[in-house]
Design a protein around this motif. Structure first.
Motif, mmCIF file in Angstrom:
data_model
loop_
_atom_site.group_PDB
_atom_site.id
_atom_site.type_symbol
_atom_site.label_atom_id
_atom_site.label_comp_id
_atom_site.label_asym_id
_atom_site.label_seq_id
_atom_site.Cartn_x
_atom_site.Cartn_y
_atom_site.Cartn_z
ATOM 1 N N SER A 1 0.819 -1.214 0.000
ATOM 2 C CA SER A 1 0.000 0.000 0.000
ATOM 3 C C SER A 1 0.854 1.265 0.000
ATOM 4 N N ALA A 2 1.992 1.213 0.696
ATOM 5 C CA ALA A 2 2.876 2.381 0.750
ATOM 6 C C ALA A 2 3.753 2.491 -0.489
ATOM 7 N N GLY A 3 3.766 1.442 -1.314
ATOM 8 C CA GLY A 3 4.533 1.465 -2.558
ATOM 9 C C GLY A 3 6.034 1.437 -2.347
ATOM 10 N N ILE A 4 6.496 0.639 -1.377
ATOM 11 C CA ILE A 4 7.932 0.556 -1.105
ATOM 12 C C ILE A 4 8.442 -0.845 -1.407
ATOM 13 N N LYS A 5 9.739 -0.958 -1.596
ATOM 14 C CA LYS A 5 10.376 -2.245 -1.879
ATOM 15 C C LYS A 5 11.023 -2.852 -0.639
ATOM 16 N N GLU A 6 11.440 -1.992 0.276
ATOM 17 C CA GLU A 6 12.075 -2.474 1.497
ATOM 18 C C GLU A 6 11.715 -1.565 2.666
ATOM 19 N N LEU A 7 11.874 -2.083 3.863
ATOM 20 C CA LEU A 7 11.526 -1.323 5.051
ATOM 21 C C LEU A 7 12.589 -0.271 5.352
ATOM 22 N N PRO A 8 12.191 0.850 5.955
ATOM 23 C CA PRO A 8 13.178 1.870 6.339
ATOM 24 C C PRO A 8 14.063 1.358 7.483
ATOM 25 N N LYS A 9 15.188 2.010 7.680
ATOM 26 C CA LYS A 9 16.130 1.574 8.716
ATOM 27 C C LYS A 9 15.595 1.841 10.115
ATOM 28 N N THR A 10 14.736 2.829 10.250
ATOM 29 C CA THR A 10 14.145 3.141 11.547
ATOM 30 C C THR A 10 12.655 3.410 11.390
ATOM 31 N N GLY A 11 11.921 3.231 12.477
ATOM 32 C CA GLY A 11 10.504 3.561 12.485
ATOM 33 C C GLY A 11 9.565 2.401 12.288
ATOM 34 N N VAL A 12 10.074 1.272 11.745
ATOM 35 C CA VAL A 12 9.243 0.092 11.525
ATOM 36 C C VAL A 12 9.944 -1.116 12.142
ATOM 37 N N TYR A 13 9.207 -1.851 12.985
ATOM 38 C CA TYR A 13 9.820 -2.959 13.723
ATOM 39 C C TYR A 13 8.931 -4.199 13.624
ATOM 40 N N THR A 14 9.568 -5.360 13.636
ATOM 41 C CA THR A 14 8.819 -6.610 13.575
ATOM 42 C C THR A 14 9.172 -7.490 14.761
ATOM 43 N N LEU A 15 8.187 -8.222 15.243
ATOM 44 C CA LEU A 15 8.385 -9.143 16.362
ATOM 45 C C LEU A 15 8.140 -10.567 15.858
ATOM 46 N N LYS A 16 7.380 -11.366 16.584
ATOM 47 C CA LYS A 16 7.135 -12.743 16.146
ATOM 48 C C LYS A 16 5.652 -13.054 15.979
ATOM 49 N N THR A 17 4.832 -12.608 16.927
ATOM 50 C CA THR A 17 3.410 -12.946 16.899
ATOM 51 C C THR A 17 2.557 -11.719 17.198
ATOM 52 N N THR A 18 1.257 -11.851 16.950
ATOM 53 C CA THR A 18 0.324 -10.769 17.272
ATOM 54 C C THR A 18 0.284 -10.509 18.769
ATOM 55 N N ASP A 19 0.320 -11.567 19.570
ATOM 56 C CA ASP A 19 0.356 -11.399 21.022
ATOM 57 C C ASP A 19 1.569 -10.576 21.449
ATOM 58 N N ASP A 20 2.696 -10.794 20.771
ATOM 59 C CA ASP A 20 3.908 -10.023 21.071
ATOM 60 C C ASP A 20 3.683 -8.532 20.797
ATOM 61 N N VAL A 21 2.969 -8.240 19.691
ATOM 62 C CA VAL A 21 2.706 -6.847 19.331
ATOM 63 C C VAL A 21 1.849 -6.171 20.399
ATOM 64 N N ILE A 22 0.787 -6.831 20.805
ATOM 65 C CA ILE A 22 -0.111 -6.257 21.821
ATOM 66 C C ILE A 22 0.650 -6.001 23.117
ATOM 67 N N LYS A 23 1.447 -6.965 23.534
ATOM 68 C CA LYS A 23 2.217 -6.811 24.779
ATOM 69 C C LYS A 23 3.229 -5.672 24.656
ATOM 70 N N TYR A 24 3.895 -5.589 23.519
ATOM 71 C CA TYR A 24 4.926 -4.564 23.339
ATOM 72 C C TYR A 24 4.319 -3.164 23.397
ATOM 73 N N VAL A 25 3.199 -2.982 22.724
ATOM 74 C CA VAL A 25 2.540 -1.674 22.726
ATOM 75 C C VAL A 25 2.008 -1.347 24.125
ATOM 76 N N ALA A 26 1.513 -2.360 24.820
ATOM 77 C CA ALA A 26 1.015 -2.148 26.176
ATOM 78 C C ALA A 26 2.129 -1.711 27.120
ATOM 79 N N ASP A 27 3.345 -2.155 26.859
ATOM 80 C CA ASP A 27 4.489 -1.861 27.730
ATOM 81 C C ASP A 27 5.278 -0.620 27.310
ATOM 82 N N ASN A 28 5.040 -0.136 26.062
ATOM 83 C CA ASN A 28 5.882 0.946 25.539
ATOM 84 C C ASN A 28 5.043 2.036 24.895
ATOM 85 N N LYS A 29 5.153 3.251 25.403
ATOM 86 C CA LYS A 29 4.458 4.392 24.804
ATOM 87 C C LYS A 29 5.170 4.809 23.514
ATOM 88 N N GLY A 30 4.403 5.395 22.592
ATOM 89 C CA GLY A 30 4.983 5.922 21.364
ATOM 90 C C GLY A 30 5.055 4.943 20.219
#
Length: 306
Positions: free
Chosen positions: A167-196
């Motif tokens: 959708s963003a029309g990119i070929k690769e992820l930027p060096k900063t600002g976008v992060y990946t974990l392992k599972t959806t549960d990991d995402v929910i926990k990470y956001v719950a623990d970290n502001k911003g």
């Protein structure tokens, strides 16, 4: 005595023939649209809803066994492309090279949409912002954002991050600002623990009345999203409620397809058809996703206002 022996021989031969014939008939009719066995590759985003669908389908048809292999796109698509497993649930249409195995064998592929999914953006409940625009999200994906906001996805090979990359029309992820974990549960926990940080997850993961809901849902909030100018949903900020998935006002929408390349009118076809039936669509409604089609009756649509 010879006559009796001959009669016994004929009787035994007839019994053996009938037994073999019965076995042959059982083998040829053992798999029907409501009985037998089949296996489906499932995008991990939709594991929950498929489990619910299979549970009800099994209660309707006890002689049916539907197994699933769950994983991200990189894990499940090779099995489909090679013909190892010929049923697939994903959030996009197949690419030409992914159909080649079946085209070479002149084997048909049937594609049916059975649900409308939304990708929810979640933030820490203590964050000031409760809204975001589509443009802001794409700027983060392109590495051009000046807001300091950061996106977090389940894993680098998921259909969720692939949707945003396309959708963003990119070929690769930027060096900063976008992060990946392992599972959806990991995402929910990470956001719950970290502001911003803004997590990107499937809408059905926000429901609390499901088996094993994330215990961290209470510590996150769902952001309202405004679409790009001159597009539907650009006049206001919309949350991914079921109503907004159905009316198309929520911007981050995607279809959910069941793809059937089994080449027979067996259990795979039966299950795919059942998913679009009123009973199958009612389960879609209960899951928080939008149904393929809304029946001519009123439903109590879920509104995830958290």
């Amino acid at each position: 005595m010879r006559i009796v022996s001959s009669f016994i021989f004929v009787l035994l031969f007839a019994s053996a023939f009938l037994s073999c014939n019965r076995n042959a008939n059982e083998n040829t009719t053992g798999e029907k649209r409501t009985s037998g066995k089949t296996t489906i590759l499932v995008d991990e985003t939709y594991a929950r809803i498929l489990d619910d669908q299979i549970e009800v389908f099994k209660s309707d048809y006890p002689e049916a066994t539907v197994n699933t292999i769950v994983g991200n796109e990189n894990e499940i698509l090779p099995k489909f492309k090679s013909g190892e497993v010929k049923m697939l649930v994903i959030s996009r249409m197949l690419k030409p090279e992914e159909e080649r195995f079946y085209q070479n064998r002149q084997s048909p592929i049937y594609v049916d949409r059975f649900a409308i999914d939304g990708l929810a953006l979640i933030g820490n409940k203590n964050d000031v912002d409760s809204t975001i625009t589509v443009q802001e999200a794409y700027d983060i994906m392109r590495g051009t954002s000046k807001t300091g906001k950061k996106l977090v996805f389940d894993n680098a090979y998921s259909s969720t991050i692939r949707y945003f990359i396309d959708s963003a029309g990119i070929k690769e992820l930027p060096k900063t600002g976008v992060y990946t974990l392992k599972t959806t549960d990991d995402v929910i926990k990470y956001v719950a623990d970290n502001k911003g940080y803004i997590g990107v997850i499937g809408v059905n993961w926000l429901l609390k009345n499901v088996k094993n809901p994330s215990p961290f849902l209470k510590d996150v909030k769902t952001l309202a999203v405004k679409n790009s100018p001159n597009k539907r949903g650009s006049e206001a900020y919309y949350k991914p409620t079921q109503e907004n998935l159905i009316n198309g006002k929520y911007p981050f929408l995607r279809n959910v397809y069941i793809i059937n390349a089994e080449g027979t009118s067996g259990l795979g076809t039966g299950f795919a058809t059942w998913l679009s039936s009123p009973r199958g669509q009612l389960i879609v409604l209960k899951s928080g996703l939008g149904p393929h089609q809304v029946a001519q009756r009123e439903f109590n649509l879920k509104t995830n206002n958290k």
